[in-house]
Motif scaffolding. Structure first.
Motif, PDB file in Angstrom:
ATOM      1  N   ARG A 182      -3.540  -0.325  -2.268  1.00  0.00           N
ATOM      2  CA  ARG A 182      -2.867   0.902  -2.692  1.00  0.00           C
ATOM      3  C   ARG A 182      -2.228   1.595  -1.490  1.00  0.00           C
ATOM      4  O   ARG A 182      -1.110   2.126  -1.584  1.00  0.00           O
ATOM      5  CB  ARG A 182      -3.865   1.842  -3.379  1.00  0.00           C
ATOM      6  CG  ARG A 182      -3.208   3.090  -3.963  1.00  0.00           C
ATOM      7  CD  ARG A 182      -4.225   3.973  -4.647  1.00  0.00           C
ATOM      8  NE  ARG A 182      -4.843   3.312  -5.772  1.00  0.00           N
ATOM      9  CZ  ARG A 182      -4.316   3.289  -7.000  1.00  0.00           C
ATOM     10  NH1 ARG A 182      -3.158   3.869  -7.214  1.00  0.00           N
ATOM     11  NH2 ARG A 182      -4.928   2.677  -7.991  1.00  0.00           N
ATOM     12  N   GLN A 183      -2.919   1.595  -0.365  1.00  0.00           N
ATOM     13  CA  GLN A 183      -2.344   2.194   0.845  1.00  0.00           C
ATOM     14  C   GLN A 183      -1.112   1.426   1.298  1.00  0.00           C
ATOM     15  O   GLN A 183      -0.132   2.014   1.759  1.00  0.00           O
ATOM     16  CB  GLN A 183      -3.391   2.225   1.956  1.00  0.00           C
ATOM     17  CG  GLN A 183      -4.523   3.224   1.701  1.00  0.00           C
ATOM     18  CD  GLN A 183      -5.544   3.224   2.817  1.00  0.00           C
ATOM     19  OE1 GLN A 183      -5.202   3.030   3.980  1.00  0.00           O
ATOM     20  NE2 GLN A 183      -6.808   3.420   2.478  1.00  0.00           N
ATOM     21  N   ILE A 237       0.921  -0.228  -0.670  1.00  0.00           N
ATOM     22  CA  ILE A 237       1.979   0.108  -1.621  1.00  0.00           C
ATOM     23  C   ILE A 237       2.679   1.391  -1.196  1.00  0.00           C
ATOM     24  O   ILE A 237       3.910   1.501  -1.241  1.00  0.00           O
ATOM     25  CB  ILE A 237       1.394   0.271  -3.040  1.00  0.00           C
ATOM     26  CG1 ILE A 237       0.944  -1.091  -3.592  1.00  0.00           C
ATOM     27  CG2 ILE A 237       2.423   0.893  -3.983  1.00  0.00           C
ATOM     28  CD1 ILE A 237       0.163  -1.002  -4.884  1.00  0.00           C
ATOM     29  N   ARG A 238       1.905   2.366  -0.758  1.00  0.00           N
ATOM     30  CA  ARG A 238       2.477   3.657  -0.392  1.00  0.00           C
ATOM     31  C   ARG A 238       3.134   3.644   0.978  1.00  0.00           C
ATOM     32  O   ARG A 238       4.061   4.407   1.234  1.00  0.00           O
ATOM     33  CB  ARG A 238       1.379   4.720  -0.432  1.00  0.00           C
ATOM     34  CG  ARG A 238       0.887   5.008  -1.838  1.00  0.00           C
ATOM     35  CD  ARG A 238      -0.252   5.989  -1.856  1.00  0.00           C
ATOM     36  NE  ARG A 238      -0.599   6.369  -3.224  1.00  0.00           N
ATOM     37  CZ  ARG A 238      -1.642   7.109  -3.550  1.00  0.00           C
ATOM     38  NH1 ARG A 238      -2.449   7.551  -2.604  1.00  0.00           N
ATOM     39  NH2 ARG A 238      -1.886   7.421  -4.814  1.00  0.00           N
ATOM     40  N   THR A 239       2.663   2.786   1.864  1.00  0.00           N
ATOM     41  CA  THR A 239       3.185   2.749   3.229  1.00  0.00           C
ATOM     42  C   THR A 239       4.442   1.901   3.341  1.00  0.00           C
ATOM     43  O   THR A 239       5.342   2.206   4.118  1.00  0.00           O
ATOM     44  CB  THR A 239       2.119   2.207   4.202  1.00  0.00           C
ATOM     45  OG1 THR A 239       0.899   2.924   4.009  1.00  0.00           O
ATOM     46  CG2 THR A 239       2.557   2.390   5.644  1.00  0.00           C
ATOM     47  N   GLN A 291       7.756   1.102   2.475  1.00  0.00           N
ATOM     48  CA  GLN A 291       8.762   1.914   1.799  1.00  0.00           C
ATOM     49  C   GLN A 291      10.066   1.185   1.500  1.00  0.00           C
ATOM     50  O   GLN A 291      10.717   1.457   0.502  1.00  0.00           O
ATOM     51  CB  GLN A 291       9.060   3.160   2.631  1.00  0.00           C
ATOM     52  CG  GLN A 291       7.846   4.066   2.811  1.00  0.00           C
ATOM     53  CD  GLN A 291       8.159   5.286   3.649  1.00  0.00           C
ATOM     54  OE1 GLN A 291       9.220   5.382   4.237  1.00  0.00           O
ATOM     55  NE2 GLN A 291       7.219   6.221   3.696  1.00  0.00           N
ATOM     56  N   CYS A 338       3.981  -3.512   7.629  1.00  0.00           N
ATOM     57  CA  CYS A 338       5.130  -2.630   7.382  1.00  0.00           C
ATOM     58  C   CYS A 338       6.135  -2.723   8.519  1.00  0.00           C
ATOM     59  O   CYS A 338       7.351  -2.756   8.294  1.00  0.00           O
ATOM     60  CB  CYS A 338       4.659  -1.189   7.212  1.00  0.00           C
ATOM     61  SG  CYS A 338       3.640  -0.915   5.751  1.00  0.00           S
ATOM     62  N   ASN A 342       5.307   2.742  -7.849  1.00  0.00           N
ATOM     63  CA  ASN A 342       4.603   3.892  -7.325  1.00  0.00           C
ATOM     64  C   ASN A 342       5.610   4.798  -6.609  1.00  0.00           C
ATOM     65  O   ASN A 342       6.463   4.333  -5.872  1.00  0.00           O
ATOM     66  CB  ASN A 342       3.528   3.440  -6.322  1.00  0.00           C
ATOM     67  CG  ASN A 342       2.838   4.604  -5.663  1.00  0.00           C
ATOM     68  OD1 ASN A 342       2.045   5.276  -6.285  1.00  0.00           O
ATOM     69  ND2 ASN A 342       3.162   4.856  -4.399  1.00  0.00           N
ATOM     70  N   VAL A 343       5.519   6.099  -6.856  1.00  0.00           N
ATOM     71  CA  VAL A 343       6.429   7.041  -6.209  1.00  0.00           C
ATOM     72  C   VAL A 343       5.704   7.872  -5.160  1.00  0.00           C
ATOM     73  O   VAL A 343       6.271   8.758  -4.569  1.00  0.00           O
ATOM     74  CB  VAL A 343       7.103   7.980  -7.241  1.00  0.00           C
ATOM     75  CG1 VAL A 343       7.975   7.194  -8.190  1.00  0.00           C
ATOM     76  CG2 VAL A 343       6.073   8.787  -8.009  1.00  0.00           C
ATOM     77  N   GLY A 344       4.410   7.598  -4.943  1.00  0.00           N
ATOM     78  CA  GLY A 344       3.647   8.326  -3.945  1.00  0.00           C
ATOM     79  C   GLY A 344       4.137   8.037  -2.540  1.00  0.00           C
ATOM     80  O   GLY A 344       4.125   8.877  -1.680  1.00  0.00           O
TER      81      GLY A 344
END
Length: 208
Positions: A89-90, A92-94, A96, A62, A206-208
């Motif tokens: 999945r982590q 994807i959420r991290t 941004q 990231c 994903n919107v998380g």
């Protein structure tokens, strides 16, 4: 487009001189990455190698993407099917500011079917923006190639959230048979349809 090849290096080997171990490992992995990229350079495709030492690879990716102002990050998908709920999945959420492409199989020579996952039941601003981005990307990848089928999958929970396939098909400008509606959890429904139609590419958000 500018391309960078990012490699995160770390070792749990015990050593009296931790800095020397770090320097040796970074150098060794840098040479290995240079060998891989040499073939691309010979073909006239410049790729910038970036090798960094970091124990937390997700955060490192990231950070590197942010520094490079990357529009797209490409990563191999976790080899274990259940791992998507963990490391990928982590990520994807991290991650941004960049789109993420998880590659599970080698790219096919001729793409035949694209599956996009859209949620028309959640029409708040964030989900609407996500739906628009997914639909736009699906059409952009398809381009003007009429041989590529664009399919959609929409999962719903309760009966009052049922979607009519003809309505979805009209929104996406696809045929009725290519608009798939299934009751159930998205995590189960999306791979079910992807496997059923033998999708070459699945696009979801994903919107998380």
């Amino acid at each position: 487009s500018e391309i960078s090849a990012y490699l995160c290096v770390h070792s749990t080997t015990k050593c009296n001189d931790a800095q020397s171990l770090r320097d040796v490992e970074v150098r060794r992995q840098s040479l290995w990455l240079d060998q891989i990229l040499a073939g691309f350079s010979a073909d006239g495709i410049p790729i910038k190698p970036i090798v960094e030492w970091n124990e937390k690879w997700r955060e490192a990716i990231c950070s590197a993407a942010k520094k490079a102002k990357a529009h797209l990050v490409v990563k191999r998908a976790s080899v274990h099917p259940e791992s998507l709920a963990n490391s990928d999945r982590q990520l994807i959420r991290t991650l941004q500011k960049s789109a993420l492409l998880l590659v599970k199989n080698d790219p096919v020579a001729e793409m035949k079917k694209i599956l996009i996952a859209v949620d028309f039941n959640a029409m708040d601003a964030v989900h609407k923006t996500l739906n628009d981005a997914i639909m736009a990307l699906g059409n952009r990848v398809r381009g003007g190639n009429s041989d590529i089928e664009l399919h959609s999958i929409s999962a719903y929970g309760e009966s009052d959230q049922f979607l009519h396939a003809p309505d979805v098909a009209k929104i996406l400008d696809i045929t009725r048979s290519q608009a798939h509606i299934r009751q159930g959890k998205a995590a189960e429904v999306i791979p079910e349809i992807a496997n059923k139609i033998h999708a070459d590419l699945v696009i979801l958000g994903n919107v998380g």
